[in-house]
Design an enzyme around this catalytic site. Structure first.
Site, PDB file in Angstrom:
ATOM      1  N   HIS A  17       0.862  -1.193   0.000  1.00  0.00           N
ATOM      2  CA  HIS A  17       0.000   0.000   0.000  1.00  0.00           C
ATOM      3  C   HIS A  17       0.891   1.234   0.000  1.00  0.00           C
ATOM      4  O   HIS A  17       1.282   1.741   1.047  1.00  0.00           O
ATOM      5  CB  HIS A  17      -0.914  -0.052   1.246  1.00  0.00           C
ATOM      6  CG  HIS A  17      -1.858   1.112   1.370  1.00  0.00           C
ATOM      7  ND1 HIS A  17      -2.907   1.114   2.268  1.00  0.00           N
ATOM      8  CD2 HIS A  17      -1.923   2.305   0.720  1.00  0.00           C
ATOM      9  CE1 HIS A  17      -3.567   2.270   2.166  1.00  0.00           C
ATOM     10  NE2 HIS A  17      -2.979   3.002   1.246  1.00  0.00           N
ATOM     11  N   HIS A  19       1.236   4.836  -2.540  1.00  0.00           N
ATOM     12  CA  HIS A  19       0.793   5.610  -3.714  1.00  0.00           C
ATOM     13  C   HIS A  19       2.033   6.255  -4.303  1.00  0.00           C
ATOM     14  O   HIS A  19       2.719   7.010  -3.601  1.00  0.00           O
ATOM     15  CB  HIS A  19      -0.222   6.672  -3.294  1.00  0.00           C
ATOM     16  CG  HIS A  19      -1.404   6.092  -2.578  1.00  0.00           C
ATOM     17  ND1 HIS A  19      -2.532   5.673  -3.242  1.00  0.00           N
ATOM     18  CD2 HIS A  19      -1.622   5.814  -1.269  1.00  0.00           C
ATOM     19  CE1 HIS A  19      -3.398   5.183  -2.367  1.00  0.00           C
ATOM     20  NE2 HIS A  19      -2.870   5.253  -1.154  1.00  0.00           N
ATOM     21  N   HIS A 197      -9.621   1.158  -0.480  1.00  0.00           N
ATOM     22  CA  HIS A 197      -9.459   1.824   0.801  1.00  0.00           C
ATOM     23  C   HIS A 197     -10.827   1.783   1.492  1.00  0.00           C
ATOM     24  O   HIS A 197     -11.844   2.111   0.862  1.00  0.00           O
ATOM     25  CB  HIS A 197      -9.079   3.292   0.615  1.00  0.00           C
ATOM     26  CG  HIS A 197      -7.643   3.508   0.226  1.00  0.00           C
ATOM     27  ND1 HIS A 197      -7.044   2.844  -0.790  1.00  0.00           N
ATOM     28  CD2 HIS A 197      -6.695   4.336   0.760  1.00  0.00           C
ATOM     29  CE1 HIS A 197      -5.770   3.252  -0.877  1.00  0.00           C
ATOM     30  NE2 HIS A 197      -5.541   4.151   0.048  1.00  0.00           N
ATOM     31  N   GLU A 200     -10.767   3.891   6.897  1.00  0.00           N
ATOM     32  CA  GLU A 200      -9.684   4.779   7.352  1.00  0.00           C
ATOM     33  C   GLU A 200     -10.361   5.921   8.118  1.00  0.00           C
ATOM     34  O   GLU A 200     -10.245   6.011   9.320  1.00  0.00           O
ATOM     35  CB  GLU A 200      -8.893   5.314   6.139  1.00  0.00           C
ATOM     36  CG  GLU A 200      -7.746   6.243   6.511  1.00  0.00           C
ATOM     37  CD  GLU A 200      -7.101   6.913   5.287  1.00  0.00           C
ATOM     38  OE1 GLU A 200      -7.690   6.889   4.196  1.00  0.00           O
ATOM     39  OE2 GLU A 200      -5.997   7.483   5.447  1.00  0.00           O
ATOM     40  N   ASP A 278       1.998   4.082   2.703  1.00  0.00           N
ATOM     41  CA  ASP A 278       0.928   4.931   2.150  1.00  0.00           C
ATOM     42  C   ASP A 278       1.498   6.066   1.272  1.00  0.00           C
ATOM     43  O   ASP A 278       1.581   5.900   0.068  1.00  0.00           O
ATOM     44  CB  ASP A 278       0.043   5.470   3.276  1.00  0.00           C
ATOM     45  CG  ASP A 278      -1.374   5.812   2.825  1.00  0.00           C
ATOM     46  OD1 ASP A 278      -1.714   5.516   1.666  1.00  0.00           O
ATOM     47  OD2 ASP A 278      -2.148   6.359   3.631  1.00  0.00           O
ATOM     48  N   ASP A 279       1.848   7.192   1.885  1.00  0.00           N
ATOM     49  CA  ASP A 279       2.407   8.334   1.146  1.00  0.00           C
ATOM     50  C   ASP A 279       3.659   8.801   1.889  1.00  0.00           C
ATOM     51  O   ASP A 279       3.641   9.826   2.585  1.00  0.00           O
ATOM     52  CB  ASP A 279       1.371   9.467   1.084  1.00  0.00           C
ATOM     53  CG  ASP A 279       0.110   9.017   0.365  1.00  0.00           C
ATOM     54  OD1 ASP A 279       0.146   8.870  -0.864  1.00  0.00           O
ATOM     55  OD2 ASP A 279      -0.902   8.768   1.049  1.00  0.00           O
TER      56      ASP A 279
END
Ligand code: ZN
Length: 339
Positions: A17, A19, A197, A200, A278-279
């Site tokens: 996961h 991006h 997703h 969250e 994630d990011d």
């Protein structure tokens, strides 16, 4: 036995996961902005990180989509993906499943072929250079309508062989999985794996919808499943994986303190949970920093940390023989650490 950071570093891991647009570091953002003549609201790369204090997903996404504006040419997507693969390799990540948001680029007039071409070439290069395996996950922006997602899916069929899975991301609340039922049905028919997703910022109900209406094979995040005991039991039973992102959760206020993160409880209840970044350019750490954050805050044992690495391969879209090979590497590493 070395310290925990050394142990985490040495573990072979997969990241499921992440991006790719969220791996855009301030330095590259500035270089690409200058090259492409895209104005940025910051004077220097150092100012970018100072702007990264988010109170919620919405505030983060506003800055995030602004950052993606510097990605224009195929070579920009290549540079972005190449930089991520290099960092992942330096952290002993053996397999990556990289998400990207086609609509964030095509809406600005960037051709889909340039996005996919750039990402794909860099991952092929990373495989050649590091032996790192990879998959691409094409995510639909859930704040846009389902027709836009369907048109993107149609368009992406030209690149069918390069994309393994479809996903669903962006602002969750008010955009339930049910909105994309037909899109996911079609994607499955075309032979894509599916993830979404859910849970969250959105409720446990969205996790249920993703499972029952979209029939996803994996849930991205899923934190709020803890609010529904029956759902937790179902996730433990079905072993549908969750891709948790500890530093992201902390920065976006999904958890107040890292000590409140549900990953340990989920692991102990038998859920197939994994750690992800994630990011990472926005949330203060790549994969190993995420492992370290939960290992320290939740006092995870080495067996539990090793289990998280095993889970990362189990939950991947790799073939069973590839999973077995990588999991046995984890096993060897964990047992060598004990002696
Ligand atoms: Zn995400």
């Amino acid at each position: 036995m070395g310290n925990v950071a050394t142990f985490i570093h040495g573990l072979p891991k997969a990241e499921l996961h992440v991006h790719v647009e969220g791996t855009l570091e301030p330095k590259l953002m500035f270089d690409l902005a200058a090259k492409n003549g895209v104005p940025l609201p910051y004077a220097r790369p150092e100012d970018v990180q100072k702007a990264y204090s988010f109170r919620c997903l919405r505030e983060f996404l506003d800055l995030y989509y602004q950052g993606t504006g510097v990605l224009v040419e195929e070579s920009d997507f290549f540079a972005l993906s190449q930089a991520y693969a290099k960092r992942a390799h330096a952290q002993n990540v053996r397999h990556v499943e990289v998400s990207f948001d086609p609509q964030a680029h095509t809406a600005r007039g960037v051709p889909l072929a340039a996005v996919i071409g750039g990402l794909h070439s860099a991952l092929v290069e990373a495989n050649r250079q590091y032996g790192m395996s990879w998959k691409l996950i094409m995510c639909f922006l859930r704040h846009l309508d389902a027709a836009d997602a369907m048109a993107t899916l149609d368009h992406a069929l030209e690149h069918r062989d390069l994309i393994s899975a479809v996903g669903l991301d962006s602002s969750e609340v008010g955009n339930p999985p049910s909105k994309f039922r037909q899109v996911f049905k079609r994607a499955k028919r075309e032979g894509y794996h599916t993830v979404a997703h859910a849970g969250e910022e959105g409720p446990a109900k969205y996790v249920r919808e993703a499972l029952t209406l979209l029939c996803v094979e994996r849930i991205d995040h899923g934190n709020r499943a803890t609010e529904d005991a029956a759902l937790i039991a179902q996730l433990a039973d079905s072993r549908v994986p969750l891709t948790l992102c500890p530093l992201s959760n902390l920065r976006l206020g999904v958890v107040e303190r890292m000590a409140d993160h549900p990953i340990r409880e989920m692991l102990e209840k038998g859920l197939l949970v994994t750690v992800n970044s994630d990011d990472p350019a926005y949330f203060g750490g790549y994969l190993n920093e995420n492992y370290q954050a939960v290992a320290e805050a939740l006092n995870l044992s080495r067996d539990q940390i090793g289990q998280l690495a095993r889970n990362s391969f189990l939950a991947s879209f790799l073939r069973p023989t590839e999973k077995e090979r990588l999991i046995s590497e984890v096993d060897r590493f964990v047992s060598a650490d004990r002696t």
